[in-house]
Design a protein around this motif. Structure first.
Motif, PDB file in Angstrom:
ATOM      1  N   ARG A  45      -7.191 -10.058   1.428  1.00  0.00           N
ATOM      2  CA  ARG A  45      -7.047 -10.548   2.562  1.00  0.00           C
ATOM      3  C   ARG A  45      -7.729  -9.841   3.684  1.00  0.00           C
ATOM      4  NH1 ARG A  45      -3.301 -15.097   3.731  1.00  0.00           N
ATOM      5  NH2 ARG A  45      -3.203 -15.504   5.865  1.00  0.00           N
ATOM      6  N   LEU A  46      -7.176  -8.692   3.942  1.00  0.00           N
ATOM      7  CA  LEU A  46      -7.856  -7.882   4.977  1.00  0.00           C
ATOM      8  C   LEU A  46      -9.218  -7.645   5.013  1.00  0.00           C
ATOM      9  CD1 LEU A  46      -4.648  -5.455   5.382  1.00  0.00           C
ATOM     10  CD2 LEU A  46      -5.093  -7.725   6.582  1.00  0.00           C
ATOM     11  N   LEU A  47      -9.809  -7.517   3.932  1.00  0.00           N
ATOM     12  CA  LEU A  47     -11.236  -6.957   3.974  1.00  0.00           C
ATOM     13  C   LEU A  47     -12.178  -8.360   4.266  1.00  0.00           C
ATOM     14  CD1 LEU A  47     -11.528  -4.997   1.005  1.00  0.00           C
ATOM     15  CD2 LEU A  47     -11.943  -4.145   3.210  1.00  0.00           C
ATOM     16  N   ALA A  48     -11.661  -9.569   3.993  1.00  0.00           N
ATOM     17  CA  ALA A  48     -12.105 -10.959   4.262  1.00  0.00           C
ATOM     18  C   ALA A  48     -11.671 -11.136   5.669  1.00  0.00           C
ATOM     19  CB  ALA A  48     -11.872 -12.037   3.172  1.00  0.00           C
ATOM     20  N   ARG A  49     -10.587 -11.066   6.228  1.00  0.00           N
ATOM     21  CA  ARG A  49     -10.604 -11.364   7.579  1.00  0.00           C
ATOM     22  C   ARG A  49      -9.822 -10.311   8.274  1.00  0.00           C
ATOM     23  NH1 ARG A  49      -9.370 -15.997   4.409  1.00  0.00           N
ATOM     24  NH2 ARG A  49      -7.164 -15.471   3.917  1.00  0.00           N
ATOM     25  N   PRO A  50     -10.619  -9.427   8.820  1.00  0.00           N
ATOM     26  CA  PRO A  50      -9.952  -8.094   9.368  1.00  0.00           C
ATOM     27  C   PRO A  50      -8.947  -8.327  10.579  1.00  0.00           C
ATOM     28  CG  PRO A  50     -12.468  -7.975   8.865  1.00  0.00           C
ATOM     29  CD  PRO A  50     -11.961  -9.457   8.968  1.00  0.00           C
ATOM     30  N   ILE A  51      -8.066  -7.145  10.247  1.00  0.00           N
ATOM     31  CA  ILE A  51      -7.475  -6.980  11.757  1.00  0.00           C
ATOM     32  C   ILE A  51      -7.414  -5.474  11.796  1.00  0.00           C
ATOM     33  CG2 ILE A  51      -5.723  -8.845  11.290  1.00  0.00           C
ATOM     34  CD1 ILE A  51      -3.834  -6.892   9.728  1.00  0.00           C
ATOM     35  N   GLU A  52      -7.146  -5.187  13.268  1.00  0.00           N
ATOM     36  CA  GLU A  52      -7.350  -3.551  13.363  1.00  0.00           C
ATOM     37  C   GLU A  52      -6.115  -3.358  14.023  1.00  0.00           C
ATOM     38  OE1 GLU A  52      -9.108  -3.166  17.753  1.00  0.00           O
ATOM     39  OE2 GLU A  52     -10.427  -4.201  16.497  1.00  0.00           O
ATOM     40  N   GLY A  53      -5.702  -1.822  13.652  1.00  0.00           N
ATOM     41  CA  GLY A  53      -4.811  -1.352  14.426  1.00  0.00           C
ATOM     42  C   GLY A  53      -3.890  -0.640  13.231  1.00  0.00           C
ATOM     43  N   THR A  54      -2.583  -0.027  13.535  1.00  0.00           N
ATOM     44  CA  THR A  54      -1.646   0.561  12.492  1.00  0.00           C
ATOM     45  C   THR A  54      -0.506  -0.453  12.076  1.00  0.00           C
ATOM     46  OG1 THR A  54      -2.026   2.476  13.301  1.00  0.00           O
ATOM     47  CG2 THR A  54      -0.109   2.503  12.018  1.00  0.00           C
ATOM     48  N   PHE A  55      -0.299  -0.850  10.820  1.00  0.00           N
ATOM     49  CA  PHE A  55       0.566  -1.721  10.581  1.00  0.00           C
ATOM     50  C   PHE A  55       1.456  -0.907   9.408  1.00  0.00           C
ATOM     51  CE2 PHE A  55      -2.814  -4.114  12.065  1.00  0.00           C
ATOM     52  CZ  PHE A  55      -2.407  -5.071  12.753  1.00  0.00           C
ATOM     53  N   HIS A  56       2.785  -1.611   9.384  1.00  0.00           N
ATOM     54  CA  HIS A  56       3.598  -0.920   8.238  1.00  0.00           C
ATOM     55  C   HIS A  56       3.483  -2.089   7.115  1.00  0.00           C
ATOM     56  CE1 HIS A  56       6.416   1.475  10.855  1.00  0.00           C
ATOM     57  NE2 HIS A  56       5.334   2.018  10.590  1.00  0.00           N
ATOM     58  N   ALA A  57       3.390  -1.360   5.830  1.00  0.00           N
ATOM     59  CA  ALA A  57       2.965  -2.264   4.811  1.00  0.00           C
ATOM     60  C   ALA A  57       3.924  -1.968   3.490  1.00  0.00           C
ATOM     61  CB  ALA A  57       1.806  -2.385   4.224  1.00  0.00           C
ATOM     62  N   GLY A  58       5.408  -1.956   4.051  1.00  0.00           N
ATOM     63  CA  GLY A  58       6.292  -1.670   3.061  1.00  0.00           C
ATOM     64  C   GLY A  58       6.765  -3.163   2.425  1.00  0.00           C
ATOM     65  N   GLY A  59       7.718  -3.028   1.448  1.00  0.00           N
ATOM     66  CA  GLY A  59       7.873  -4.319   0.585  1.00  0.00           C
ATOM     67  C   GLY A  59       9.257  -4.890   1.439  1.00  0.00           C
ATOM     68  N   THR A  60       9.954  -5.887   0.689  1.00  0.00           N
ATOM     69  CA  THR A  60      10.831  -6.667   1.583  1.00  0.00           C
ATOM     70  C   THR A  60      12.446  -6.119   1.113  1.00  0.00           C
ATOM     71  OG1 THR A  60      10.696  -8.456  -0.133  1.00  0.00           O
ATOM     72  CG2 THR A  60       9.506  -8.660   1.555  1.00  0.00           C
ATOM     73  N   ARG A  61      12.337  -5.390   0.086  1.00  0.00           N
ATOM     74  CA  ARG A  61      13.724  -4.973  -0.616  1.00  0.00           C
ATOM     75  C   ARG A  61      13.768  -3.256  -0.242  1.00  0.00           C
ATOM     76  NH1 ARG A  61      16.390  -7.816  -4.135  1.00  0.00           N
ATOM     77  NH2 ARG A  61      14.767  -8.684  -5.442  1.00  0.00           N
ATOM     78  N   ARG A  62      14.826  -2.958   0.165  1.00  0.00           N
ATOM     79  CA  ARG A  62      15.226  -1.626   0.540  1.00  0.00           C
ATOM     80  C   ARG A  62      16.097  -1.093  -0.514  1.00  0.00           C
ATOM     81  NH1 ARG A  62      19.696   1.109   1.354  1.00  0.00           N
ATOM     82  NH2 ARG A  62      19.670   3.061   2.503  1.00  0.00           N
ATOM     83  N   LEU A  63      15.708  -0.048  -1.143  1.00  0.00           N
ATOM     84  CA  LEU A  63      16.266   0.671  -2.387  1.00  0.00           C
ATOM     85  C   LEU A  63      16.005   2.240  -2.127  1.00  0.00           C
ATOM     86  CD1 LEU A  63      14.247  -1.139  -5.224  1.00  0.00           C
ATOM     87  CD2 LEU A  63      16.670  -1.554  -4.724  1.00  0.00           C
ATOM     88  N   SER A  64      17.201   2.786  -2.717  1.00  0.00           N
ATOM     89  CA  SER A  64      17.179   4.268  -2.450  1.00  0.00           C
ATOM     90  C   SER A  64      16.663   4.715  -3.937  1.00  0.00           C
ATOM     91  CB  SER A  64      18.800   4.847  -2.916  1.00  0.00           C
ATOM     92  OG  SER A  64      19.341   4.361  -3.967  1.00  0.00           O
ATOM     93  N   LEU A  65      16.164   5.940  -3.843  1.00  0.00           N
ATOM     94  CA  LEU A  65      15.626   6.502  -5.143  1.00  0.00           C
ATOM     95  C   LEU A  65      16.196   6.375  -6.405  1.00  0.00           C
ATOM     96  CD1 LEU A  65      13.407   9.751  -4.001  1.00  0.00           C
ATOM     97  CD2 LEU A  65      12.874   7.283  -4.082  1.00  0.00           C
TER      98      LEU A  65
END
Length: 347
Positions: A216-236
């Protein structure tokens, strides 16, 4: 389906989990117009579209770009081996910073579109809230510090690039040892103990979701810094509980401890949960399904895996079906090393 990215396309760091999965995903769509590179020392990693290139050598990088004239770059390279980076900062700089300098310099020369992957370990960890992009990095490891330097290289040389800070990518690796699931399950398979931290938290993400996001990002670029973590927080520790149950392993193999009891080498970050709402707002949707997809597989207490071991009936095939692959929206499953060698050498 997103429109095609600018082609031809280069994917770096294919010995790692994100790069290996992205290579097979994009080659399934665009065939020979997608090239993946590995270090020459990683000679077992062979196959169509895989090229050896020392990314720390500017001449080799320039020759590669001159041959293929790439129009887009998905930069997944670098070394996340925490202890190795702590013991050899010069190596950590070459692998994580010099290689980025060489790749971005070539991308600028050929006007290629750039997605660069960084990591949540640019942060030290905190408990009150998730990190936002405007929070200043404060890494506790050499690896994290070098990833911050690599980010600065990208912003300075290619300010229109899309820089994604990812967390734990959950997908198959070529070697069978490169990812979190790989390491945990390899210990459990051998009946060996695995000690995981109860106070280091991450936001893991299926590589199936990551690949669709990259497209998606290669086809419709956005610029800048983005966090790309998942929606669920888990400890190791919770992640290891999940692997133990889904894999059907002996629950006694899992041990947990706080970071302060783990020793000084390598230093460990704490809760580096990232708030990724800026990315979702920028593309108009939530790009990630939770890992694991099934809410019933989320631990509720430290003894959860003992109870679930009696109910679930796990197996190695279940690990692949539910943890390596996104059961909600399955993607392309890359071959393992044994499968790849079998195809190539007829074994």
């Amino acid at each position: 389906m997103s429109p095609p990215p600018p082609l031809p396309m280069l994917i770096t760091g294919i010995a790692g989990v994100p790069g290996y999965n992205a290579l097979h995903y994009f080659r399934s769509l665009y065939g020979d117009q997608v090239i993946g590179i590995r270090q020459p020392s990683m000679w077992p990693l062979v196959g169509e579209g895989i090229v050896a290139c020392d990314v720390e050598d500017a001449d080799q990088v320039n020759a590669l770009w001159a041959k293929y004239r790439f129009a887009s770059l998905l930069n997944c390279g670098g070394s996340c081996r925490l202890k190795s980076c702590e013991l050899d900062p010069e190596m950590a700089h070459r692998v994580n910073v010099t290689s980025t300098e060489n790749m971005i310099r070539a991308a600028v020369c050929y006007h290629a579109q750039v997605i660069h992957l960084s990591i949540d370990l640019v942060y030290a960890g905190r408990e009150d809230r998730g990190y936002h992009e405007h929070d200043p990095p404060d890494p506790v490891t050499v690896y994290g510090a070098k990833m911050v330097e690599a980010e600065q290289v990208v912003r300075r040389s290619r300010p229109d690039a899309c820089l994604l800070r990812i967390s734990l990518p959950m997908g198959i690796s070529f070697s069978g040892h490169a990812g979190a699931i790989d390491w945990i399950s390899s210990r459990f398979k051998q009946g060996k103990p695995a000690t995981l931290y109860i106070d280091e938290a991450r936001t893991p993400t299926y590589t199936d979701c990551m690949n669709r996001l990259f497209a998606r990002l290669l086809a419709r670029p956005i610029e800048g810094t983005f966090h790309a973590g998942g929606t669920r927080r888990l400890s190791l520790y919770q992640i290891a509980q999940i692997v133990s149950v889904v894999g059907g392993y002996d629950p006694d193999c899992l041990q947990g401890c706080p970071r302060m009891e783990a020793g000084p080498m390598p230093p460990r970050a704490g809760d580096v949960t990232m708030d990724s709402s800026k990315l979702a707002d920028a593309i108009g949707c939530e790009p990630f399904d939770p890992w694991p997809a099934d809410d019933a597989l989320v631990p509720t207490d430290p003894e959860w895996h003992y109870r679930m071991a009696k109910q679930f009936g796990g197996s190695e095939s279940a690990v692949h079906r539910l943890l390596y692959c996104n059961p909600i929206r399955p993607g392309i499953v890359p071959p393992s090393r044994d499968e790849l060698w079998g195809e190539r050498f007829g074994k």
